[in-house]
Design a protein around this motif. Structure first.
Motif, PDB file in Angstrom:
ATOM      1  N   LEU A   1      30.592  18.395  80.850  1.00  0.00           N
ATOM      2  CA  LEU A   1      30.188  19.798  80.787  1.00  0.00           C
ATOM      3  C   LEU A   1      31.364  20.705  81.147  1.00  0.00           C
ATOM      4  CD1 LEU A   1      28.030  22.024  80.502  1.00  0.00           C
ATOM      5  CD2 LEU A   1      27.462  21.647  82.917  1.00  0.00           C
ATOM      6  N   CYS A   2      32.132  20.314  82.157  1.00  0.00           N
ATOM      7  CA  CYS A   2      33.311  21.097  82.528  1.00  0.00           C
ATOM      8  C   CYS A   2      34.335  21.121  81.391  1.00  0.00           C
ATOM      9  CB  CYS A   2      33.934  20.536  83.805  1.00  0.00           C
ATOM     10  SG  CYS A   2      32.889  20.740  85.261  1.00  0.00           S
ATOM     11  N   ILE A   3      34.446  20.017  80.670  1.00  0.00           N
ATOM     12  CA  ILE A   3      35.338  19.989  79.501  1.00  0.00           C
ATOM     13  C   ILE A   3      34.790  20.906  78.411  1.00  0.00           C
ATOM     14  CG2 ILE A   3      36.252  18.518  77.658  1.00  0.00           C
ATOM     15  CD1 ILE A   3      36.314  16.224  79.755  1.00  0.00           C
ATOM     16  N   ALA A   4      33.473  20.887  78.194  1.00  0.00           N
ATOM     17  CA  ALA A   4      32.854  21.782  77.208  1.00  0.00           C
ATOM     18  C   ALA A   4      33.114  23.239  77.573  1.00  0.00           C
ATOM     19  CB  ALA A   4      31.354  21.516  77.118  1.00  0.00           C
ATOM     20  N   ARG A   5      33.051  23.559  78.851  1.00  0.00           N
ATOM     21  CA  ARG A   5      33.303  24.930  79.311  1.00  0.00           C
ATOM     22  C   ARG A   5      34.731  25.361  78.964  1.00  0.00           C
ATOM     23  NH1 ARG A   5      31.993  25.114  85.338  1.00  0.00           N
ATOM     24  NH2 ARG A   5      34.167  24.504  85.607  1.00  0.00           N
ATOM     25  N   LEU A   6      35.671  24.420  79.050  1.00  0.00           N
ATOM     26  CA  LEU A   6      37.043  24.722  78.640  1.00  0.00           C
ATOM     27  C   LEU A   6      37.145  24.913  77.137  1.00  0.00           C
ATOM     28  CD1 LEU A   6      39.295  22.270  80.697  1.00  0.00           C
ATOM     29  CD2 LEU A   6      38.797  24.658  81.171  1.00  0.00           C
ATOM     30  N   LEU A   7      36.515  24.016  76.384  1.00  0.00           N
ATOM     31  CA  LEU A   7      36.611  24.092  74.926  1.00  0.00           C
ATOM     32  C   LEU A   7      36.047  25.402  74.392  1.00  0.00           C
ATOM     33  CD1 LEU A   7      35.625  20.453  73.849  1.00  0.00           C
ATOM     34  CD2 LEU A   7      37.861  21.358  74.508  1.00  0.00           C
ATOM     35  N   ALA A   8      35.074  25.978  75.110  1.00  0.00           N
ATOM     36  CA  ALA A   8      34.417  27.204  74.645  1.00  0.00           C
ATOM     37  C   ALA A   8      35.371  28.387  74.572  1.00  0.00           C
ATOM     38  CB  ALA A   8      33.240  27.542  75.559  1.00  0.00           C
ATOM     39  N   VAL A   9      36.455  28.375  75.341  1.00  0.00           N
ATOM     40  CA  VAL A   9      37.407  29.492  75.294  1.00  0.00           C
ATOM     41  C   VAL A   9      38.579  29.199  74.366  1.00  0.00           C
ATOM     42  CG1 VAL A   9      36.763  30.284  77.593  1.00  0.00           C
ATOM     43  CG2 VAL A   9      38.690  28.718  77.349  1.00  0.00           C
ATOM     44  N   GLU A  10      38.480  28.108  73.625  1.00  0.00           N
ATOM     45  CA  GLU A  10      39.447  27.740  72.580  1.00  0.00           C
ATOM     46  C   GLU A  10      40.880  27.615  73.109  1.00  0.00           C
ATOM     47  OE1 GLU A  10      38.637  30.842  69.676  1.00  0.00           O
ATOM     48  OE2 GLU A  10      37.317  29.456  68.609  1.00  0.00           O
TER      49      GLU A  10
ATOM     50  N   ILE B   1      28.649  28.701  69.949  1.00  0.00           N
ATOM     51  CA  ILE B   1      29.716  28.253  70.853  1.00  0.00           C
ATOM     52  C   ILE B   1      29.219  27.122  71.742  1.00  0.00           C
ATOM     53  CG2 ILE B   1      31.071  28.934  72.890  1.00  0.00           C
ATOM     54  CD1 ILE B   1      31.345  31.724  71.565  1.00  0.00           C
ATOM     55  N   VAL B   2      27.999  27.269  72.266  1.00  0.00           N
ATOM     56  CA  VAL B   2      27.440  26.238  73.135  1.00  0.00           C
ATOM     57  C   VAL B   2      27.309  24.920  72.389  1.00  0.00           C
ATOM     58  CG1 VAL B   2      25.356  25.520  74.364  1.00  0.00           C
ATOM     59  CG2 VAL B   2      26.265  27.814  74.707  1.00  0.00           C
ATOM     60  N   GLN B   3      26.753  24.964  71.204  1.00  0.00           N
ATOM     61  CA  GLN B   3      26.570  23.721  70.452  1.00  0.00           C
ATOM     62  C   GLN B   3      27.911  23.086  70.099  1.00  0.00           C
ATOM     63  OE1 GLN B   3      23.825  23.801  67.149  1.00  0.00           O
ATOM     64  NE2 GLN B   3      24.561  21.843  66.326  1.00  0.00           N
ATOM     65  N   GLU B   4      28.841  23.889  69.583  1.00  0.00           N
ATOM     66  CA  GLU B   4      30.128  23.339  69.160  1.00  0.00           C
ATOM     67  C   GLU B   4      30.921  22.789  70.350  1.00  0.00           C
ATOM     68  OE1 GLU B   4      32.048  26.450  66.986  1.00  0.00           O
ATOM     69  OE2 GLU B   4      30.848  26.121  65.171  1.00  0.00           O
ATOM     70  N   SER B   5      30.842  23.489  71.488  1.00  0.00           N
ATOM     71  CA  SER B   5      31.588  23.040  72.668  1.00  0.00           C
ATOM     72  C   SER B   5      30.996  21.756  73.233  1.00  0.00           C
ATOM     73  CB  SER B   5      31.600  24.133  73.735  1.00  0.00           C
ATOM     74  OG  SER B   5      32.192  25.311  73.238  1.00  0.00           O
ATOM     75  N   LEU B   6      29.669  21.681  73.285  1.00  0.00           N
ATOM     76  CA  LEU B   6      29.020  20.471  73.785  1.00  0.00           C
ATOM     77  C   LEU B   6      29.224  19.307  72.818  1.00  0.00           C
ATOM     78  CD1 LEU B   6      25.743  22.034  75.223  1.00  0.00           C
ATOM     79  CD2 LEU B   6      27.565  20.932  76.536  1.00  0.00           C
ATOM     80  N   GLU B   7      29.236  19.591  71.522  1.00  0.00           N
ATOM     81  CA  GLU B   7      29.554  18.535  70.549  1.00  0.00           C
ATOM     82  C   GLU B   7      30.990  18.059  70.749  1.00  0.00           C
ATOM     83  OE1 GLU B   7      26.606  19.683  66.791  1.00  0.00           O
ATOM     84  OE2 GLU B   7      28.671  20.453  66.846  1.00  0.00           O
ATOM     85  N   GLY B   8      31.904  19.007  70.975  1.00  0.00           N
ATOM     86  CA  GLY B   8      33.304  18.655  71.193  1.00  0.00           C
ATOM     87  C   GLY B   8      33.495  17.803  72.429  1.00  0.00           C
ATOM     88  N   ALA B   9      32.618  18.007  73.425  1.00  0.00           N
ATOM     89  CA  ALA B   9      32.693  17.231  74.669  1.00  0.00           C
ATOM     90  C   ALA B   9      31.777  16.014  74.651  1.00  0.00           C
ATOM     91  CB  ALA B   9      32.333  18.127  75.858  1.00  0.00           C
TER      92      ALA B   9
END
Length: 254
Positions: free
Chosen positions: A159-168, A126-134
């Motif tokens: 990073l705040c955007i990645a935190r959002l992406l992590a919850v899909e 999740i961390v990798q995919e979210s940070l890649e997404g951001a």
């Protein structure tokens, strides 16, 4: 050209702070997987309206809302709405980056861990995919345990955007996400927004009309709590239908 279905529909929305009305009879449809920009002078209702889309205004005393906000056809102001789940589905990025006082890694997984139990391997993914997404993974992959506050302002916002992406989520609300950033960081956020719209519906409040023109598909102009005009961005900026819109975008006021 295939028309996109509407992700969000707003019908006859009015908002009051006690006896003062702040939004007046807002009606609009927002297509899925696109970027919508809200423009207008300070205090015109842009951010107030943005917060009605994930019920952030519930946190303010004496707010009364009339009308409907439908997401995928479901009224989010229905008494049985699960507001926690709504805010998971409709995430929000604020003007200033607001990372938590913990590591980069723990920031990303914070919300995901609240909503569901994951194995360590799943959390790493999740961390990798979210940070890649951001668009942040390559910059931080070797220091995930470093404090989030060690990042630059632009990195913190991503990073705040990645935190959002992590919850899909499905919808991303952005309240002037670049207002505290330098031009290079702003460019990175804009590039990120353009890439994210392939998967998410994005609604952005901005005072920067050039930014609205660069990143949005549709633009809404607000003035004194009213939505004056709403159209495809190119049409609104090149051929506004309302004289107030023309005066604002040509710099005659605001």
């Amino acid at each position: 050209m295939l028309l996109k279905k509407n992700k969000i529909q707003v019908k006859k929305l009015n908002l009051f702070y006690t006896d003062k009305q702040a939004l007046f009879d807002i009606n609009m449809d927002m297509p899925e997987k696109s970027v919508l920009a809200f423009i207008g002078p300070s205090g015109c209702g842009k951010s107030t309206f943005l917060k009605t889309i994930n019920r952030m205004n519930d946190l303010i005393d004496n707010v009364v809302i009339q009308g409907q906000v439908l997401i995928d056809g479901v009224d989010i102001y229905h008494p049985k709405t699960d507001v926690v789940n709504l805010r998971k589905n409709v995430g929000m990025v604020f003007q200033r980056p607001n990372p938590f006082p913990m590591s980069i890694y723990d920031n990303v997984i914070y919300g995901a861990k609240i909503h569901q139990k994951y194995s360590r391997q799943e959390l790493d993914q999740i961390v990798q995919e979210s940070l890649e997404g951001a668009a942040l993974w390559e910059e931080v992959k070797d220091r995930l345990k470093a404090p989030a506050f060690s990042l630059s302002g632009g990195q913190q916002q991503r990073l705040c955007i990645a935190r959002l992406l992590a919850v899909e989520p499905e919808v991303l609300l952005m309240d002037e996400p670049c207002s505290a950033l330098d031009p290079i960081s702003t460019m990175k956020i804009e590039e990120l927004v353009l890439s994210l719209k392939n998967k998410y519906t994005i609604i952005m409040v901005t005072h920067n009309m050039q930014q609205a023109a660069r990143v949005s598909d549709r633009t809404a102009f607000f003035l004194n709590g009213e939505m004056i005009e709403y159209d495809e961005t190119k049409s609104l900026f090149t051929n506004p239908q309302n004289i107030k819109t023309e005066e604002y975008i040509t710099g005659r006021f605001g």
